[in-house]
Motif scaffolding. Structure first.
Motif, PDB file in Angstrom:
ATOM      1  N   PHE A 721       0.821  -1.205   0.000  1.00  0.00           N
ATOM      2  CA  PHE A 721       0.000   0.000   0.000  1.00  0.00           C
ATOM      3  C   PHE A 721       0.865   1.270   0.000  1.00  0.00           C
ATOM      4  O   PHE A 721       0.452   2.303  -0.540  1.00  0.00           O
ATOM      5  N   CYS A 722       2.066   1.202   0.588  1.00  0.00           N
ATOM      6  CA  CYS A 722       2.954   2.385   0.674  1.00  0.00           C
ATOM      7  C   CYS A 722       3.655   2.691  -0.637  1.00  0.00           C
ATOM      8  O   CYS A 722       4.196   3.789  -0.805  1.00  0.00           O
ATOM      9  N   LEU A 723       3.681   1.734  -1.566  1.00  0.00           N
ATOM     10  CA  LEU A 723       4.553   1.852  -2.740  1.00  0.00           C
ATOM     11  C   LEU A 723       3.803   2.408  -3.944  1.00  0.00           C
ATOM     12  O   LEU A 723       3.789   1.815  -5.019  1.00  0.00           O
ATOM     13  N   SER A 724       3.229   3.568  -3.811  1.00  0.00           N
ATOM     14  CA  SER A 724       2.382   4.129  -4.873  1.00  0.00           C
ATOM     15  C   SER A 724       3.165   4.558  -6.105  1.00  0.00           C
ATOM     16  O   SER A 724       2.596   4.667  -7.189  1.00  0.00           O
ATOM     17  N   SER A 725       4.477   4.825  -5.977  1.00  0.00           N
ATOM     18  CA  SER A 725       5.285   5.262  -7.133  1.00  0.00           C
ATOM     19  C   SER A 725       6.089   4.127  -7.743  1.00  0.00           C
ATOM     20  O   SER A 725       6.856   4.339  -8.684  1.00  0.00           O
ATOM     21  N   LEU A 726       5.927   2.923  -7.207  1.00  0.00           N
ATOM     22  CA  LEU A 726       6.779   1.806  -7.617  1.00  0.00           C
ATOM     23  C   LEU A 726       6.592   1.461  -9.091  1.00  0.00           C
ATOM     24  O   LEU A 726       5.465   1.366  -9.579  1.00  0.00           O
ATOM     25  N   LEU A 744      -1.756  -9.194  -4.161  1.00  0.00           N
ATOM     26  CA  LEU A 744      -1.174  -8.559  -5.347  1.00  0.00           C
ATOM     27  C   LEU A 744      -2.259  -8.038  -6.285  1.00  0.00           C
ATOM     28  O   LEU A 744      -2.111  -6.970  -6.891  1.00  0.00           O
ATOM     29  N   VAL A 745      -3.350  -8.784  -6.409  1.00  0.00           N
ATOM     30  CA  VAL A 745      -4.452  -8.349  -7.275  1.00  0.00           C
ATOM     31  C   VAL A 745      -5.027  -7.025  -6.782  1.00  0.00           C
ATOM     32  O   VAL A 745      -5.260  -6.091  -7.569  1.00  0.00           O
ATOM     33  N   LYS A 746      -5.248  -6.912  -5.478  1.00  0.00           N
ATOM     34  CA  LYS A 746      -5.778  -5.681  -4.912  1.00  0.00           C
ATOM     35  C   LYS A 746      -4.816  -4.509  -5.149  1.00  0.00           C
ATOM     36  O   LYS A 746      -5.241  -3.394  -5.457  1.00  0.00           O
ATOM     37  N   ALA A 747      -3.530  -4.795  -4.985  1.00  0.00           N
ATOM     38  CA  ALA A 747      -2.538  -3.734  -5.183  1.00  0.00           C
ATOM     39  C   ALA A 747      -2.482  -3.278  -6.638  1.00  0.00           C
ATOM     40  O   ALA A 747      -2.404  -2.077  -6.937  1.00  0.00           O
ATOM     41  N   LEU A 748      -2.516  -4.248  -7.574  1.00  0.00           N
ATOM     42  CA  LEU A 748      -2.476  -3.911  -8.999  1.00  0.00           C
ATOM     43  C   LEU A 748      -3.715  -3.137  -9.422  1.00  0.00           C
ATOM     44  O   LEU A 748      -3.685  -2.341 -10.373  1.00  0.00           O
ATOM     45  N   SER A 749      -4.811  -3.349  -8.731  1.00  0.00           N
ATOM     46  CA  SER A 749      -6.077  -2.714  -9.089  1.00  0.00           C
ATOM     47  C   SER A 749      -6.291  -1.383  -8.389  1.00  0.00           C
ATOM     48  O   SER A 749      -7.282  -0.701  -8.665  1.00  0.00           O
ATOM     49  N   SER A 750      -5.384  -1.039  -7.486  1.00  0.00           N
ATOM     50  CA  SER A 750      -5.595   0.203  -6.719  1.00  0.00           C
ATOM     51  C   SER A 750      -4.363   1.100  -6.711  1.00  0.00           C
ATOM     52  O   SER A 750      -4.242   1.999  -7.556  1.00  0.00           O
TER      53      SER A 750
END
Length: 849
Positions: A721-726, A744-750
């Motif tokens: 969640f912290c890695l918004s610029s990654l 990972l799916v949630k992260a890729l989608s948000s």
């Protein structure tokens, strides 16, 4: 600020008639204002003069062992930062009960010392500066040479200023006076501070050298006189250091001022830009352009040429530039050829003696008619000049010392019976010179021997063919002692001769560690390579040093290479604690150049890294590689300070070090601080077992935590969640399973909307994990372009899930890596069809046949 010696305050001088002092001062100001209002050398000489600052050179004084034009090259020294104003110069300042009595300003010939002196004198005469000194007396050394008789200080001043005999100069010890001695290097007589007779009375007659030594050592006018001396660097040692209170230096034009000069001097903007670009290709000329008169010469000559903007420029030798100047002179004076030969003889004889100013008797010795010389000096091309000194006696000098060396070389070559033998002798003469006074002479001499200088023939002079034997002789001298102070000039001489083979061999050795010529020891090749790299203008890139070919001693010899480098690669060099200390000391001297440092695969340990971290805090380092350096969590405290105190640091590689969870968490504490601007972090194989408590910053663009036994954890959601610029995330071989794929799916989608590369290789995701990933890969927010799933237990079922994702209109994947999976022929067919179909984005497919 360099202040080797100080004088204690003396008793205040007695009061004298204020009206008499004012009358004398006003008359003196009127005299000096009239004399110094015109620019030096007349209106045509250097009309685009730009002020050069005085610099404080900390702890530097005395005679160098290099020619002064080698001394201004980047390899020899760097510019000083502190400047002082020439108007309120020196003598206003006091520290405690100490004051500046004698100040010395040094600088190479033509750098602007006399112009600085003239400006200060004119400011005083116009009432703009240094008014606390009611009397200012300029006493140039070149004019002091003309005084052979015994006379007192009062009489000496009357010689220079006969107009002051009425009202008269007296009681000098009763008020502050300023004596300016310009051009110590031009004084031909001995200053004997040990055996000089003592003179304390301003009316006592003695020789001029005796008066000077007593003024400088404080016997004469100890409390009243302030003395300012200017000199070229080689002559500074003629005055014992203990008598000098302040040393400053004029270093000439900065790169910005060089460009400003040419834009002022050349009306056509495109032509000016072309000349600037051309000079930058010619390192020697560009370095010499620190000197204003050299800029004038280049502007005069290059402004007449046409530059092709689409044609690559090659570095040009010095000799052709000066030859063009001589050819230009011939268009204005038909007697140039005959006069040039006589001037060459004068130039050589006086060069050997160390003289740069000449008098009528010197000209007569070379059969030069004074009237012809006067006419020759009036030409507006700055080759030869005439000034009027004391008692209307004439003083002569070349427009610049490089011009004198050019004429000396031309005459020497034409007077030789055997050119090859004499050229060898000239090389030996230059090598034996302690201060390098014949270095540039040798360079011009060799330049004249080149048959590619066609312009010398156009000017009416004979040019000689390239002497291969002389080239080989110079290369032999270089390789016998590459660390010699003369080496850099010999390399310049080879450039003048159009031979760059030795430089090519030195660069080859730097890259490979293999000596091109077995006749010379490896240590000599190391010295040469170090010199070649250090002599580059500005920072350079240094290639890696292979451990198999280099030992500790040789690596220490290569430290000057690192000092001049922008990128230093020292991986696998057996860099231990001792060499770490040496590297740390080196970086103290030159912290600003280094932008990338790779010391991977060295046994630095925590202690070695601590040394480096303390120094790196003062650098502008961008990238730091510490892969496999035997580090533990103990070093992470220093690394935390590095992240916080080096805002320039953007990339850090700590892979294959036993940092463990505690060490990495300590690093993560820096990410919440504004000073930490890290964008790339690699902590692969660092013994990490938990992701709980890892708080990476939001500006991180690349994160690699591969080969750590992290496993599935609910904490992954918080980390991602912290890695918004990654943009790049590598999680290969982290003991992950299908359970982590939902996170990972949630992260890729948000929030991972900038992610371009994801590496999950070596994890047991299986077909079910890939099926879960499908949801994230088809999300409108997913921008992933490169996906690596090597050795993840994927079969043809997983390939079908991936095919659906790749066919989605939202998919932007161009590269897919599936090696090491049991995908079979059917999986290969399904995915190959998508790769070969131009409707889809997939371009690169790595899969088992």
């Amino acid at each position: 600020m360099f202040r080797p010696g100080r004088e204690k305050h003396q008793t205040e001088p007695r009061e004298v008639s204020a009206s008499n002092v004012a009358k004398l001062s006003n008359k003196l100001k009127a005299i000096l204002k009239k004399k110094y209002q015109s620019p030096p050398g007349g209106e045509t000489e250097n009309p685009f003069y730009i002020h050069c600052d005085l610099q404080y050179p900390p702890g530097e004084s005395g005679e160098g062992n290099q020619h002064e034009y080698i001394q201004i090259e980047p390899t020899y020294r760097k510019r000083h930062q502190g400047t002082c104003s020439p108007i309120g110069l020196y003598f206003d300042s006091e520290i405690g009960n100490e004051r500046v009595r004698i100040a010395l300003t040094k600088g190479v010939s033509g750098i602007g010392k006399t112009s600085q002196v003239r400006m200060v004198i004119l400011n005083w005469a116009e009432g703009k500066g240094n008014q606390e000194c009611p009397l200012l007396f300029p006493l140039p050394f070149r004019e002091l040479n003309l005084l052979k008789e015994r006379l007192s200080l009062i009489e000496l001043l009357h010689k220079f200023f006969p107009e002051l005999k009425e009202p008269g100069i007296s009681n000098l010890e009763n008020f502050r006076i300023w004596l300016i001695f310009d051009g110590l290097d031009e004084f031909r007589r001995l200053l004997d501070f040990k055996n000089s007779p003592i003179v304390t009375n301003v009316t006592e007659a003695s020789s001029v050298p005796t008066l000077l030594t007593n003024l400088i050592n404080g016997n004469l006018l100890p409390s009243a006189a302030h003395i300012w001396i200017t000199s070229r660097p080689a002559a500074v040692s003629r005055i014992p250091l203990q008598y000098i209170n302040e040393v400053t230096e004029i270093e000439g034009f900065t790169d910005y001022q060089k460009e400003e000069f040419f834009r002022r001097a050349i009306n056509d903007t495109d032509q000016a830009n072309a000349i600037i670009a051309y000079l930058k290709y010619s390192k020697s000329l560009y370095v010499l352009c620190q000197i204003p008169i050299i800029c004038s010469i280049c502007a005069l000559l290059l402004g007449r040429q046409t530059f092709l903007f689409d044609k690559e420029c090659y570095p040009r030798a010095l000799t052709p530039v000066y030859t063009d100047l001589l050819a230009l002179l011939q268009t204005q004076n038909q007697n140039t050829q005959e006069m040039a030969i006589k001037l060459g003889k004068l130039a050589f004889k006086q060069l050997v003696k160390g003289n740069t100013v000449f008098y009528e008797e010197d000209l007569r010795e070379c059969n030069i008619d004074v009237q012809v010389a006067a006419a020759f000096a009036k030409v507006n091309i700055p080759i030869f000049r005439e000034d009027i000194g004391l008692h209307q006696k004439k003083i002569y000098y070349f427009g610049h010392t490089t011009i004198q060396e050019f004429f000396a070389a031309m005459w020497f070559l034409q007077s030789c019976n055997s050119q090859e033998e004499n050229l060898r002798n000239a090389v030996d003469m230059a090598l034996q010179s302690k201060n390098g006074k014949l270095d540039l002479f040798l360079r011009f001499l060799l330049g004249f021997s080149q048959n590619f200088i066609q312009s010398i023939a156009e000017a009416g002079y004979n040019s000689s063919e390239t002497l291969t034997e002389v080239v080989e002789y110079i290369k032999k001298k270089v390789m016998e002692n590459p660390a010699s102070p003369r080496t850099l000039n010999l390399l310049n001489c080879l450039t003048e001769l159009g031979d760059s083979s030795l430089e090519t061999d030195g660069v080859h050795f730097l890259q490979t560690g293999i000596p091109p010529d077995a006749k010379y020891p490896r240590a000599h090749w190391s010295d040469l390579a170090a010199l070649l790299v250090a002599s580059e203008s500005g920072p350079i890139d240094m290639l890696g040093l292979e451990v198999k070919k280099r030992g500790d001693k040789e690596l220490l010899r290569m430290l000057p290479v690192i000092k001049a480098s922008q990128t230093a690669t020292l991986s696998n060099c057996k860099l231990g604690l001792e060499l770490s200390r040496a590297l740390a000391v080196l970086l103290i001297d030159n912290p600003r150049h280094l932008r990338e440092l790779d010391v991977s695969m060295n046994d630095l340990g925590d202690a070695g890294v601590e040394l480096l971290m303390d120094i790196l805090k003062s650098t502008q380092i961008y990238k730091l590689e510490l892969y496999c350096c035997q580090l533990t969590e103990k070093c992470c405290e220093n690394m935390f300070g590095c992240l916080v105190n080096i805002p320039s640091l953007r990339e850090l590689n700590l892979s294959n070090n036993n940092l463990k969870d505690k060490g990495v968490k300590m690093l993560c504490n820096a990410f919440g601080l504004p000073a930490c601007q890290l964008e790339k972090l690699i902590v692969a194989s660092c013994g990490i077992t938990l992701v709980r408590g890892f708080h990476f910053n939001s500006i991180l663009k690349e994160l690699d935590i591969s080969r750590n036994h992290l496993g599935d954890s609910d904490d992954w959601a918080e980390v991602l969640f912290c890695l918004s610029s990654l943009e790049t995330l590598r999680l290969s071989d982290c003991k992950l399973t299908e359970k982590c794929c939902g996170v990972l799916v949630k992260a890729l989608s948000s929030n991972l909307t900038n992610l371009k590369e994801l590496d999950l290789s070596g994890n047991d995701l299986g077909d079910r994990g890939v099926k879960t990933l499908y949801m994230g890969l088809t999300s409108r927010c997913c921008t992933l372009e490169r996906l690596f799933l090597r050795c993840c237990g994927i079969t043809v079922k997983g390939c079908s899930s991936l095919a659906l994702a790749l066919k989605s209109s939202h998919s932007s994947i161009t590269e897919l890596g599936l090696m090491g999976n049991d995908t079979g022929e059917e999986g290969l067919r399904i995915l190959s069809d998508i790769r070969d179909n131009q409707r889809y984005n997939l371009q690169t497919l790595e899969i088992n046949d």
